[in-house]
Design a protein around this motif. Structure first.
Motif, PDB file in Angstrom:
ATOM      1  N   UNK A   1       0.749  -1.412  -0.004  1.00 19.51           N
ATOM      2  CA  UNK A   1      -0.142   0.068  -0.010  1.00 19.51           C
ATOM      3  C   UNK A   1       0.756   1.068  -0.010  1.00 19.51           C
ATOM      4  N   UNK A   2       1.835   1.352   0.821  1.00 20.29           N
ATOM      5  CA  UNK A   2       2.766   2.635   0.711  1.00 20.29           C
ATOM      6  C   UNK A   2       3.583   2.857  -0.302  1.00 20.29           C
ATOM      7  N   UNK A   3       4.287   1.739  -0.535  1.00 22.67           N
ATOM      8  CA  UNK A   3       5.311   1.897  -1.554  1.00 22.67           C
ATOM      9  C   UNK A   3       4.732   1.572  -2.789  1.00 22.67           C
ATOM     10  N   UNK A   4       4.020   0.543  -3.008  1.00 27.18           N
ATOM     11  CA  UNK A   4       3.491   0.410  -4.303  1.00 27.18           C
ATOM     12  C   UNK A   4       2.603   1.404  -4.947  1.00 27.18           C
ATOM     13  N   UNK A   5       1.754   1.973  -4.234  1.00 29.98           N
ATOM     14  CA  UNK A   5       0.841   2.786  -4.739  1.00 29.98           C
ATOM     15  C   UNK A   5       1.766   4.083  -4.829  1.00 29.98           C
ATOM     16  N   UNK A   6       2.449   4.338  -3.883  1.00 31.75           N
ATOM     17  CA  UNK A   6       3.509   5.697  -4.053  1.00 31.75           C
ATOM     18  C   UNK A   6       4.192   5.621  -5.526  1.00 31.75           C
ATOM     19  N   UNK A   7       4.855   4.420  -5.726  1.00 31.56           N
ATOM     20  CA  UNK A   7       5.756   4.398  -7.019  1.00 31.56           C
ATOM     21  C   UNK A   7       4.654   4.828  -8.114  1.00 31.56           C
ATOM     22  N   UNK A   8       3.484   4.226  -8.239  1.00 33.82           N
ATOM     23  CA  UNK A   8       2.698   4.534  -9.156  1.00 33.82           C
ATOM     24  C   UNK A   8       2.066   6.038  -9.406  1.00 33.82           C
ATOM     25  N   UNK A   9       2.082   6.590  -8.173  1.00 34.53           N
ATOM     26  CA  UNK A   9       1.797   8.188  -8.293  1.00 34.53           C
ATOM     27  C   UNK A   9       3.312   8.708  -8.560  1.00 34.53           C
ATOM     28  N   UNK A  10       4.278   8.339  -8.251  1.00 30.80           N
ATOM     29  CA  UNK A  10       5.587   9.308  -8.607  1.00 30.80           C
ATOM     30  C   UNK A  10       5.475   9.032 -10.179  1.00 30.80           C
ATOM     31  N   UNK A  11       5.351   8.089 -10.868  1.00 31.68           N
ATOM     32  CA  UNK A  11       5.324   7.763 -12.266  1.00 31.68           C
ATOM     33  C   UNK A  11       4.202   8.823 -12.732  1.00 31.68           C
ATOM     34  N   UNK A  12       3.207   8.715 -12.327  1.00 30.74           N
ATOM     35  CA  UNK A  12       2.095   9.668 -12.894  1.00 30.74           C
ATOM     36  C   UNK A  12       2.399  10.937 -12.986  1.00 30.74           C
ATOM     37  N   UNK A  13       2.626  11.422 -11.627  1.00 34.96           N
ATOM     38  CA  UNK A  13       3.268  12.901 -11.297  1.00 34.96           C
ATOM     39  C   UNK A  13       4.374  13.313 -12.055  1.00 34.96           C
ATOM     40  N   UNK A  14       5.338  12.403 -12.043  1.00 37.78           N
ATOM     41  CA  UNK A  14       6.613  12.792 -12.718  1.00 37.78           C
ATOM     42  C   UNK A  14       6.533  13.051 -14.176  1.00 37.78           C
ATOM     43  N   UNK A  15       6.017  12.079 -14.801  1.00 32.33           N
ATOM     44  CA  UNK A  15       5.978  12.053 -16.218  1.00 32.33           C
ATOM     45  C   UNK A  15       4.873  13.380 -16.856  1.00 32.33           C
ATOM     46  N   UNK A  16       3.708  13.436 -16.263  1.00 30.67           N
ATOM     47  CA  UNK A  16       2.809  14.547 -16.632  1.00 30.67           C
ATOM     48  C   UNK A  16       3.362  15.813 -16.160  1.00 30.67           C
ATOM     49  N   UNK A  17       3.552  15.928 -14.905  1.00 30.68           N
ATOM     50  CA  UNK A  17       4.121  17.224 -14.454  1.00 30.68           C
ATOM     51  C   UNK A  17       5.440  17.721 -15.040  1.00 30.68           C
ATOM     52  N   UNK A  18       6.374  16.867 -15.396  1.00 32.20           N
ATOM     53  CA  UNK A  18       7.687  17.235 -15.806  1.00 32.20           C
ATOM     54  C   UNK A  18       7.430  17.572 -17.332  1.00 32.20           C
ATOM     55  N   UNK A  19       6.630  17.010 -18.087  1.00 33.11           N
ATOM     56  CA  UNK A  19       6.371  17.286 -19.386  1.00 33.11           C
ATOM     57  C   UNK A  19       5.731  18.722 -19.589  1.00 33.11           C
ATOM     58  N   UNK A  20       4.827  19.248 -18.790  1.00 31.28           N
ATOM     59  CA  UNK A  20       4.304  20.221 -18.667  1.00 31.28           C
ATOM     60  C   UNK A  20       5.361  21.499 -18.169  1.00 31.28           C
ATOM     61  N   UNK A  21       5.974  20.934 -17.267  1.00 30.79           N
ATOM     62  CA  UNK A  21       6.999  22.089 -16.701  1.00 30.79           C
ATOM     63  C   UNK A  21       8.179  22.262 -17.986  1.00 30.79           C
TER      64      UNK A  21
END
Length: 514
Positions: free
Chosen positions: A360-380
């Motif tokens: 729950x902690x690291x599995x879900x967080x890893x998915x969120x890092x990928x989602x936020x990292x790719x979408x956010x970094x592209x927009x930045x």
């Protein structure tokens, strides 16, 4: 792998507490009418109450996630972490991969998808730590804060109820998924005030789940409607919003009717695979090296500044960053904790507590890092390269326009990009609503066995009730500030109840020799 979790071996008739359906429904109806008749006044009252509340209790909300992380790691790596839910010979019916993607899809909501695109821009234009707005330092910290708000600490909050729920359900073998009933068992059902307290807590639990959904729906529905107006030339109107809501309602109602194995599991898998395809196109069709570098850099900055971010209340300079954002996301997570806890219990049969906690902690967080990292970094990258002023459009025209503009700069183009993103939002909303209907239906049953699910009819009843919320929010045009205020108010009772339950669970574990 298809699993059959929705069995009812004895074909028994499930007994429901009607008051737990009728009272929340009446409260939703009353609140809906008030917001419809007095939209500006109701939003103002909500904002004022929320601001007062946050100013008095912010220190508690900010300090709790790192404390809960330490407690969770202690439980996971102590001998308690080896306890297998369902008994030593119990086997998990689903793989860890399926386990994580269901929790990720059902527990994050459309809010995570929407904010993955634009959240960094809020911090770029109004950064923390006294940084200069629109500076390179602010740009660098913006993605790190995005990952902090959606990362390990927030995922950890699920454990406040998940550990007590799983222990009470599997180890102490109390076949109830009602928060109030569990509290009653822990308090002692012979106490004079126990019955009343049980009823009140059960109502709080259901209201918290309903309230938490308002944010993800309030963020997701307007974007989907805007997408349709752009692609097909429809004028933006309440009719389009209603049509979108009804379509999603039919989708998650059908999935809910099929149950966990044929419904929620399949919908979650489709959701995640669609998301991977979308993110792969963004990653390899954009500034790939910058996106990967910025993701790695942001994770490093987040880890380096974790303690400071966790306790950054800024009382001297009074910038208000934590009050506006960090506390909002913590409260947002608290609302989802109520819903996710039941889903975790129903999925965790055959898993050890260590697997449940780390997944729950690291599995879900890893998915969120990928989602936020790719979408956010592209927009930045678009912002820094001068291709599209995300921060400017966000401030002047709002979230929907900013996201449409970002997608228009991708290799997919505006039409395909907008449709692809809208589909991802629909899938996230549908899985979240499906999980919520499972939670709410389970929370109204007197007793529910390990391999038993709530009846499809009762889940459909909650699907209908859940559909009322976005209709109301859409009708009154609730903005982000109103949604933030609502979320800020629903988190604290869940936290207080959870603290009591966690303390009692530690006492139980000691009594049981763990």
């Amino acid at each position: 792998m298809e699993v059959k979790l929705n069995t009812n071996p004895n074909n028994k008739k499930q007994k429901y507490d009607k008051t737990l359906i009728i009272i929340p429904l009446l409260l939703v109806a009353i609140a809906s009418v008030f917001f419809l008749v007095y939209p500006e006044k109701s939003a103002s009252v909500l904002n004022n109450v929320s601001n007062y509340f946050v100013s008095k209790t912010g220190w508690l909300f900010m300090s709790f996630p790192p404390v809960m992380l330490l407690i969770s790691m202690y439980w996971a790596f102590s001998k308690r972490g080896n306890i297998r839910m369902g008994g030593d010979n119990a086997k998990a019916p689903i793989s860890m991969w399926t386990y994580i993607i269901i929790l990720f899809s059902a527990g994050m909501g459309a809010g995570s998808v929407v904010f993955s695109m634009v959240e960094w821009a809020y911090y770029y234009s109004a950064p923390p730590f006294g940084m200069e707005a629109f500076s390179l330092a602010a740009a660098e910290m913006s993605t790190a804060y995005n990952m902090f708000h959606w990362g390990i600490s927030i995922a950890t909050l699920n454990m406040l109820l998940a550990i007590p729920f799983c222990y009470c359900y599997y180890i102490r073998k109390h076949n109830t998924l009602r928060l109030g009933d569990m509290c009653g068992i822990m308090i002692g059902e012979d106490k004079k005030y126990s019955k009343v307290l049980v009823k009140v807590i059960n109502l709080i639990f259901i209201i918290a789940v309903l309230g938490s959904l308002s944010t993800t729906l309030g963020l997701g529905i307007p974007y989907i409607s805007r997408s349709l107006s752009i692609v097909f030339g429809f004028p933006e109107s309440s009719l389009i919003n209603i049509a979108v809501i009804l379509f999603i309602a039919v989708l998650f109602s059908f999935s809910s009717y099929l149950g966990i194995s044929k419904g929620l599991q399949k919908l979650s898998e489709i959701n995640v695979y669609w998301g991977f395809i979308f993110l792969a196109i963004i990653l390899f069709g954009g500034s790939t090296i910058f996106i990967l570098d910025n993701m790695a850099n942001a994770i490093g900055l987040m880890l380096q500044n974790y303690i400071r971010m966790s306790f950054n209340l800024d009382p001297v300079f009074g910038g208000g960053f934590a009050q506006d954002w960090t506390i909002f996301f913590i409260c947002y997570a608290w609302g989802f904790v109520a819903m996710t806890s039941v889903v975790i219990v129903k999925l965790s049969y055959g898993r050890t507590f260590r697997e449940m906690i780390l997944g729950n902690i690291f599995g879900v967080a890893a998915g969120l890092f990928v989602l936020m990292g790719i979408n956010g970094s592209n927009a930045l990258s678009l912002q820094l390269e001068g291709k599209f002023d995300v921060a400017g459009i966000l401030a002047s025209e709002g979230i929907q326009s900013a996201i449409v503009g970002i997608l228009g700069q991708t290799v997919m183009g505006t039409v395909v990009g907008v449709i692809a993103f809208a589909i991802m939002l629909v899938l996230f909303i549908a899985t979240t609503m499906d999980g919520a209907s499972l939670t709410l239906a389970s929370a109204t049953i007197d007793k529910i066995d390990v391999k038993e699910e709530p009846s499809p009819v009762m889940r459909l009843v909650w699907c209908v009730i859940l559909s009322v919320i976005p209709l109301t929010l859409t009708a009154v045009g609730a903005g982000l500030s109103t949604l933030q205020s609502l979320v800020n108010l629903i988190g604290w009772p869940i936290m207080i109840i959870g603290i009591f339950m966690l303390i009692k669970t530690f006492k139980w574990a000691k009594e049981d020799g763990y």
